[in-house]
Enzyme design. Structure first.
Site, short mmCIF file in Angstrom:
data_model
loop_
_atom_site.label_atom_id
_atom_site.label_comp_id
_atom_site.label_asym_id
_atom_site.label_seq_id
_atom_site.Cartn_x
_atom_site.Cartn_y
_atom_site.Cartn_z
N HIS A 196 7.78 39.14 6.19
CA HIS A 196 9.18 39.49 5.98
C HIS A 196 10.02 39.05 7.17
O HIS A 196 9.61 39.25 8.31
CB HIS A 196 9.30 41.01 5.82
CG HIS A 196 10.71 41.50 5.69
ND1 HIS A 196 11.45 41.33 4.53
CD2 HIS A 196 11.53 42.12 6.57
CE1 HIS A 196 12.66 41.85 4.71
NE2 HIS A 196 12.73 42.33 5.95
N GLY A 228 19.69 10.50 -18.82
CA GLY A 228 18.40 11.17 -18.72
C GLY A 228 18.48 12.37 -17.81
O GLY A 228 18.83 12.25 -16.63
N LEU A 278 0.84 -1.18 0.00
CA LEU A 278 0.00 0.00 0.00
C LEU A 278 0.89 1.25 0.00
O LEU A 278 1.84 1.34 0.76
CB LEU A 278 -0.89 -0.01 1.24
CG LEU A 278 -1.94 1.10 1.37
CD1 LEU A 278 -2.95 1.01 0.24
CD2 LEU A 278 -2.65 1.03 2.72
#
Length: 456
Positions: free
Chosen positions: A433, A175, A39
């Site tokens: 900020h 790749g 699972l």
């Protein structure tokens, strides 16, 4: 032969399958979830989670090496690969147990074993047939190779690379997409010499070219080598390593070669075509509501053409459950699915590339905000940028980010895209900020004609 019936039978327990099962159960449907392995599927056991654990271990290693730039004295003694694997496997194990607990909580019937379609409503597993009023195909994907390139020994896919018990000294990665650059980043952080080979002109070729160029620049600084626009022609291996050949005549010697050329759909031999499901190159064709054309049969995740992302499959699973339950959910906009490559630096995007936006809208505006102007990014000592693409005088249709931790910004970015926000809609929003989210705010201020920390 025994028979069990339910409102919904799902073949495959990965991200798409279990999300569909859990949501359907929440909506009062009886659910049978069939999984031949574990699972959680590829994402949890052989993909997203263990890979990102390795990447974080690499980040910690880099931090130890580079701590002196922050005025902290450390000594980097090396990588304990057994310890790294214990850390990685512990995360996977904990999440796996959690999923089983959720399945039990939701009342989902879990069936272990390989299932095959008998008809458009029935899946057979180990002699038992499970019949559903509706059937969901969620069988996931596998690591592909190239024609004539066999995996084995020192030529391996990501599944084998995740479980190495040593750190290679030299690696060739075949790749330059998401999987390839993530492993390249891990191994470089662990101290390996890495060369990435990509046949297309850029690394992460599906991203906006701006992100590709920024990532390539960062990889050069990190000492990660790459060859783009050149094809692989062959590999030879022996007990000591591999020799990789390219079409331009160059060869590279390494300890191993990772094959990361994409993933193919797990659909062969499962009876899909036999029950009338339309297939194309192994993928299942669906409409925008993920219906296969066979009444009551749906498909989800990597077997459906499009982005092969765990969170895409997850949301598709939720969509199918709600559709079956009669909630009439909105179809998923594929371009609105966020994409993150967890390399160092990270690459994140949502919406359209500049090229795709021009094709769709004709005229576009772009703005790029460099993280050099962002206080938190300077504290973290990361370079990078945010690029916005908007339809001229229209909404923001593409957001593209590169830099450490920018994957955490994609949540706000995907809201901007999916709400079809104008720059003027985002500009008044207050960003804390110092945070990296200010970079999104500053970019939208500039695109709205109100530049503050940038030159207009």
């Amino acid at each position: 032969m025994t028979d069990t019936s339910a409102d919904l039978v799902i073949l495959g327990g990965g991200s798409g399958g279990y999300a569909c099962a859990f949501r359907a159960a929440e909506l009062g449907l009886s659910v049978v979830l069939i999984e031949k392995d574990k699972l959680g599927g590829t994402c949890l056991h052989r993909g997203c989670i263990p890979t990102k654990a390795l990447l974080h271990a690499g980040e910690v290693a880099d931090s130890a090496r580079e701590a002196d730039q922050f005025g902290v004295r450390t000594a980097f003694e090396g990588i304990d690969i057994d310890g790294v694997n214990k850390y990685k496997d512990g995360i996977v194990s904990g999440l796996y147990k959690g999923l089983h607990g959720l399945a039990k909580h939701h009342g989902v019937t879990l069936v272990e074993g390989a299932g095959t379609l008998v008809d458009a409503k029935t899946v057979e597993v180990n002699g038992t047939r499970y019949t559903g009023k509706n059937l969901v195909l969620a069988t996931g994907s596998y690591s592909k190779s190239l024609p004539g390139l066999e995996l084995g020994g020192r030529v391996m896919a990501s599944e084998q690379a995740l479980n190495l018990d040593y750190v290679p000294e030299k690696v060739v990665v075949l790749g330059g997409g998401v999987i390839g650059v993530e492993f390249a980043s891990v191994w470089r952080s662990f101290g390996a010499e890495v060369t990435v080979v990509e046949a297309l002109p850029n690394l992460v070729p599906n991203e906006d070219e701006f992100l590709s160029k920024r990532l390539e620049r960062a990889f050069r600084k990190r000492g990660i080598k790459f060859k783009t626009g050149v094809k692989f022609t062959g590999v030879e291996q022996n007990d000591n390593g591999v020799s990789v050949s390219l079409e331009n005549g160059e060869t590279y010697d390494a300890d191993l070669m990772l094959v990361a050329v994409g993933r193919g759909p797990n659909t062969a031999g499962l009876g899909f075509e036999e029950v009338g499901v339309t297939m194309e190159r192994g993928f299942v064709r669906t409409d925008e509501r993920l219906r296969t054309g066979v009444p009551g049969v749906y498909a989800v995740g990597d077997i459906v053409p499009g982005l092969q992302l765990a969170h895409r499959g997850f949301q598709q699973g939720v969509f199918i459950a709600e559709d079956i339950a009669g909630l009439n959910p909105q179809p998923i906009d594929e371009a609105g699915i966020p994409r993150v490559t967890y390399s160092h630096p990270e690459v994140a995007s949502v919406g359209l590339t500049e090229t795709a936006a021009k094709e769709q809208y004709g005229s576009v505006e772009t703005f790029t905000y460099d993280l050099a102007g962002n206080g938190k990014s300077q504290i973290l000592k990361t370079s990078g940028a945010v690029k916005l693409v908007r339809a001229t005088d229209g909404p923001v249709v593409g957001l593209h980010l590169v830099g450490d931790r920018v994957g955490e910004l994609i949540g706000e970015a995907q809201l901007i895209y999916n709400w079809e926000a104008l720059p003027d809609d985002v500009a008044p929003l207050v960003h804390a900020h110092p945070t990296q989210t200010e970079a999104l705010g500053e970019a939208h201020l500039a695109l709205a004609g109100k530049p503050l920390h940038v030159h207009g």
